[in-house]
Design an enzyme around this catalytic site. Structure first.
Site, PDB file in Angstrom:
ATOM      1  CG  HIS A   1      -2.119  -1.075   0.881  1.00 54.40           C
ATOM      2  ND1 HIS A   1      -3.013  -1.342   2.065  1.00 54.40           N
ATOM      3  CD2 HIS A   1      -2.460  -1.925   0.081  1.00 54.40           C
ATOM      4  CE1 HIS A   1      -3.833  -2.085   1.279  1.00 54.40           C
ATOM      5  NE2 HIS A   1      -3.467  -2.643   0.490  1.00 54.40           N
TER       6      HIS A   1
ATOM      7  CB  CYS B   1      -2.001   1.182   6.099  1.00 55.18           C
ATOM      8  SG  CYS B   1      -1.366   0.629   4.717  1.00 55.18           S
TER       9      CYS B   1
ATOM     10  CB  CYS C   1      -6.084  -1.122   5.198  1.00 57.68           C
ATOM     11  SG  CYS C   1      -4.383  -1.736   5.145  1.00 57.68           S
TER      12      CYS C   1
ATOM     13  CD  GLU D   1      -2.194   3.755   3.302  1.00 55.63           C
ATOM     14  OE1 GLU D   1      -3.445   3.861   3.704  1.00 55.63           O
ATOM     15  OE2 GLU D   1      -1.978   3.357   2.236  1.00 55.63           O
TER      16      GLU D   1
END
Length: 161
Positions: free
Chosen positions: A78, A119, A116, A80
């Site tokens: 991801h 993250c 999420c 992040e």
């Protein structure tokens, strides 16, 4: 008219998202401290592995998995996480993360987006203090990461976001 600072950094995150290789959603993240960009990240497969855009398939889409769930099946790292991986923790303590998500098929901003659960845990441990998430070209939400610590959805078995 001069762009406000939060939207300026969200615009940078949106530009970063254009490097995404995901077939579903393009996310870009920018970590900033003291008005200095520390790191950026976008969604893509780990270095050396084929991206979903290269193989032309998303396994989560193929299995009809709702957003925010079963990320262990995703080929990508991801935005992040990629931004956090690229920065040292001492520079991230007290920083802000700016996040923008775009629907790959429509070009619209991802509605009600958030980090999420995986993250969120990384953002907490990185020492990031605030997260700004774009809702429209000019509107965004400001999240105090302390709220994610105090309101731990993992204790309630909440799925997705």
């Amino acid at each position: 008219m001069r762009r406000d600072k939060v939207n300026y950094y969200l615009d940078l995150a949106e530009s970063v998202s254009q490097r995404c290789t995901c077939l579903r959603r393009w996310y870009g993240a920018v970590i900033v401290k003291n008005d200095e960009v520390i790191s950026t990240g976008y969604v893509g497969a780990p270095r050396g592995r084929k991206n979903c855009s290269d193989i032309g398939e998303c396994i989560r889409e193929k299995l009809n998995i709702p957003r925010g769930e079963r990320y262990e099946l995703c080929r990508s790292v991801h935005a992040e996480a990629n931004a956090i991986i690229s920065a040292s923790r001492d520079k991230m303590i007290g920083s802000s993360l700016y996040l923008t998500g775009i629907e790959a098929k429509t070009g619209e901003y991802v509605k009600n987006t958030s980090c999420c659960s995986m993250c969120k845990r990384m953002v907490i441990n990185a020492g990031i203090e605030k997260v700004y998430i774009r809702d429209t070209k000019n509107d965004y939400r400001e999240i105090n990461v302390r709220d994610w610590i105090e309101n731990d959805e993992s204790l309630e078995g909440v799925f997705g976001y």
